[in-house]
Design a protein around this motif. Structure first.
Motif, PDB file in Angstrom:
ATOM      1  N   THR A 110      60.313 120.506  84.250  1.00  0.00           N
ATOM      2  CA  THR A 110      58.873 120.269  84.180  1.00  0.00           C
ATOM      3  C   THR A 110      58.560 119.789  82.780  1.00  0.00           C
ATOM      4  O   THR A 110      59.311 120.085  81.840  1.00  0.00           O
ATOM      5  N   ARG A 115      55.402 120.563  90.792  1.00  0.00           N
ATOM      6  CA  ARG A 115      55.169 119.767  89.572  1.00  0.00           C
ATOM      7  C   ARG A 115      53.831 120.036  88.888  1.00  0.00           C
ATOM      8  O   ARG A 115      53.693 119.885  87.691  1.00  0.00           O
ATOM      9  N   GLU A 116      52.812 120.388  89.712  1.00  0.00           N
ATOM     10  CA  GLU A 116      51.455 120.513  89.156  1.00  0.00           C
ATOM     11  C   GLU A 116      50.999 121.965  89.151  1.00  0.00           C
ATOM     12  O   GLU A 116      51.322 122.722  90.060  1.00  0.00           O
ATOM     13  N   GLU A 117      50.185 122.281  88.163  1.00  0.00           N
ATOM     14  CA  GLU A 117      49.592 123.615  88.073  1.00  0.00           C
ATOM     15  C   GLU A 117      48.480 123.732  89.121  1.00  0.00           C
ATOM     16  O   GLU A 117      47.554 122.925  89.126  1.00  0.00           O
ATOM     17  N   THR A 118      48.578 124.740  90.012  1.00  0.00           N
ATOM     18  CA  THR A 118      47.554 124.880  91.058  1.00  0.00           C
ATOM     19  C   THR A 118      46.265 125.466  90.489  1.00  0.00           C
ATOM     20  O   THR A 118      45.168 125.109  90.870  1.00  0.00           O
ATOM     21  N   ASN A 153      53.121 125.437  83.806  1.00  0.00           N
ATOM     22  CA  ASN A 153      53.583 125.384  85.196  1.00  0.00           C
ATOM     23  C   ASN A 153      54.634 126.483  85.276  1.00  0.00           C
ATOM     24  O   ASN A 153      55.822 126.228  85.408  1.00  0.00           O
ATOM     25  N   TYR A 181      56.093 120.850  81.207  1.00  0.00           N
ATOM     26  CA  TYR A 181      55.388 121.963  80.557  1.00  0.00           C
ATOM     27  C   TYR A 181      56.355 122.990  79.981  1.00  0.00           C
ATOM     28  O   TYR A 181      57.514 123.044  80.386  1.00  0.00           O
ATOM     29  N   ASN A 231      53.378 129.837  88.627  1.00  0.00           N
ATOM     30  CA  ASN A 231      53.021 128.736  89.527  1.00  0.00           C
ATOM     31  C   ASN A 231      54.142 128.466  90.525  1.00  0.00           C
ATOM     32  O   ASN A 231      53.900 128.026  91.626  1.00  0.00           O
ATOM     33  N   ARG A 232      55.390 128.752  90.097  1.00  0.00           N
ATOM     34  CA  ARG A 232      56.553 128.526  90.972  1.00  0.00           C
ATOM     35  C   ARG A 232      57.370 129.817  90.973  1.00  0.00           C
ATOM     36  O   ARG A 232      57.842 130.240  89.923  1.00  0.00           O
TER      37      ARG A 232
END
Ligand code: ADP
Length: 485
Positions: free
Chosen positions: A410, A384-387, A258, A412, A292-293
């Motif tokens: 996170t 929070r989640e990997e797209t 992430n 990850y 991801n962020r």
């Protein structure tokens, strides 16, 4: 530019022969850019997987006795065969996976680099002599291959994820049973075609496609297989680690990420934009190291958002990866598109502002426009989640401490990136980030000479570099007495 039919093998490669599943069961494989059928691969279960493991086990007895030099020669010949047909192999990879042809070719070339690196590194599997506490004994430490390795690989890098496991395994003196993703089996089976071409000893490389859970169970439980190396989701990685643990097998797990991408006020914004494009949108956002962020410090937030929007619109072109000029292939399947849509809707519902993209592209295939959303907040799913798709979201932050805390918030810990021109900050932030891979002013950092592995829920072990070999070796200590000295 057409697919070479001799590379599309609808059979599995076991002990140097091509085999169908018992009862002739098959799975269909389609091209994600067009939806067209490519072929039908065997649907193996436990019994056929056990046959493959037995073949690898028999072959390992002779393979481990070869000198490192002799193993390297075989491996270089395999690489020569791959490079001789790199154009055809790239078309095959793009046809089953979707990525642009140039990226497919780059991936295969990188895979070859991994294999060649390990072919040579195998000659440097050094041991130790330890100063003995006994005058009449000598203490030796040697390293031995663990035995048969089982490799389970994903669809996003159908060639190189296999190459880096296979390279390290073969160099260490292990043989291998490979289970590729059911979405991209042909690039894996092509390793069988190449192995056959160069006369690699039978059983050194075996490739099985089929029922993932059944194949995984057989690998975890079969006593002839001593190591599981997996790249894929954290969910499946944990499942396999648990099962393999019950049988005390060595494991390497390269799992989800992430990745945070941090842009400080003092960054070179043009370089940061180029890095974000490469890190976020490479492979249409479908890599475990994709940003991801994106966290941007408040002083440059608006300027960075404007430059990134302009770059996305000017540089990124979705389309069939076989067409010239395309930079963004399709996503792997419908479920992948639906996940991007769900993350995007959630972000917009929670106050995100759409800057560009935001919808599917075309009427066939699984294309999604490269998308940028600003005004992101920590309550969004994407925090929070990997797209695993072409959606970039921009969060705003004020201080260095805040950026580090947000980045580390996170479960990850695979890749992270940050941009700054301050040397002291480079070290502070690099040391503060709980990640296995850190890009400082760089958005793409993978190379065969460096280790690749994650912290926390992103995995265990490393691939690439001298460290990647350790995962395929057991340490043996011998105390040699009776020397009469
Ligand atoms: P992704 O979401 O990237 O497809 P997965 O973890 O689902 O990641 O898949 C990665 C690899 O793991 C693929 O080869 C897939 O077939 C395999 N796989 C999926 N489920 C299992 C399982 N229960 N046991 C073993 N392998 C599995």
């Amino acid at each position: 530019m057409s697919l070479d039919p001799t590379l599309v093998r609808n059979a599995n490669f076991i002990n140097g022969s091509w085999k169908e599943a018992q009862g002739g069961n098959t799975l269909a494989v389609t091209n994600p850019a067009t939806g067209a059928a490519i072929g039908q691969i065997p649907k193996f279960g436990r019994a056929e997987t056990a046959d493959a493991i037995a073949a690898a086990h028999d072959a390992q007895k002779a393979w481990r006795r070869l000198t490192a030099d002799a193993r390297a020669e075989h491996m270089h010949r395999l690489c020569d065969a791959i490079m001789n047909q790199i154009d055809d192999l790239a078309i095959l990879l793009t046809t089953e996976m979707g990525k642009p042809l140039a990226e497919a070719k780059g991936e295969i070339a990188l895979g070859v680099k991994y294999i060649r690196f390990y072919a040579e590194e195998g000659k440097r599997i050094y041991g130790d002599t330890i100063p003995s506490p006994w005058a009449d004994r000598r203490l030796l430490v040697t390293k031995e291959p663990v035995g048969v390795a089982g490799a389970i690989t994903p669809w996003n890098f159908p060639n190189s994820m296999i190459a880096r496991k296979l390279g390290a395994a073969l160099a260490a003196g292990c043989t291998i049973v490979i289970k590729p993703s059911e979405f991209t089996p042909y690039s894996a089976l092509a390793f069988g075609v190449m192995a056959e071409k160069v006369g690699l000893p039978k059983g050194v490389i075996n490739i099985v496609t089929g029922d993932a859970a059944a194949i995984g169970d057989e690998m975890c439980e079969n006593p002839k297989l001593r190591k599981i190396t997996f790249t894929g989701s954290t969910r499946v990685g944990k499942l396999l680690a648990e099962k393999a643990g019950r049988h005390m097998k060595k494991i390497s797990m390269e799992l989800g990420g992430n990745a945070p991408f941090i842009v400080f006020d003092d960054a070179d914004l043009d370089k940061a934009v180029a890095g974000a494009i490469a890190s976020k949108f490479r492979n249409s956002g479908q890599t475990c190291v994709c940003a991801n962020r994106v966290y941007v410090q408040s002083g440059v937030y608006d300027a960075f958002a404007a430059k990134l929007t302009a770059a996305i619109e000017a540089e990124l072109k979705p389309g069939n990866g076989l067409e010239a000029g395309v930079t963004q292939g399709p996503l792997i399947n419908e479920a992948a598109v639906e996940k991007v849509e769900a993350h995007l809707k959630d972000a917009l519902d929670k106050g995100g502002k759409l800057q560009t993209g935001g919808s599917r592209v075309g009427n066939v295939g699984t294309f999604f426009a490269p998308t940028l959303v600003t005004n992101a907040s920590t309550t969004m799913r994407v925090a929070r989640e990997e797209t695993f798709g072409p959606l970039a979201v921009l969060f705003k932050f004020e201080t260095e401490e805040e950026a580090i805390a947000l980045a580390n918030d996170t479960e990850y810990g695979l890749a992270c990136y940050f941009y700054t021109s301050d040397l002291g900050r480079s070290f502070r932030v690099m040391e503060g980030l709980e990640y296995g891979l850190v890009g400082v002013n760089e958005g793409v950092i993978t190379t065969e000479v460096a280790p690749f592995g994650g912290f926390k829920d992103s995995g265990i072990g490393n691939e690439g570099s001298k460290y990647g070999l350790d995962d395929y070796l057991n340490i043996k200590y011998a105390c040699i007495g009776g020397l009469g000295i």
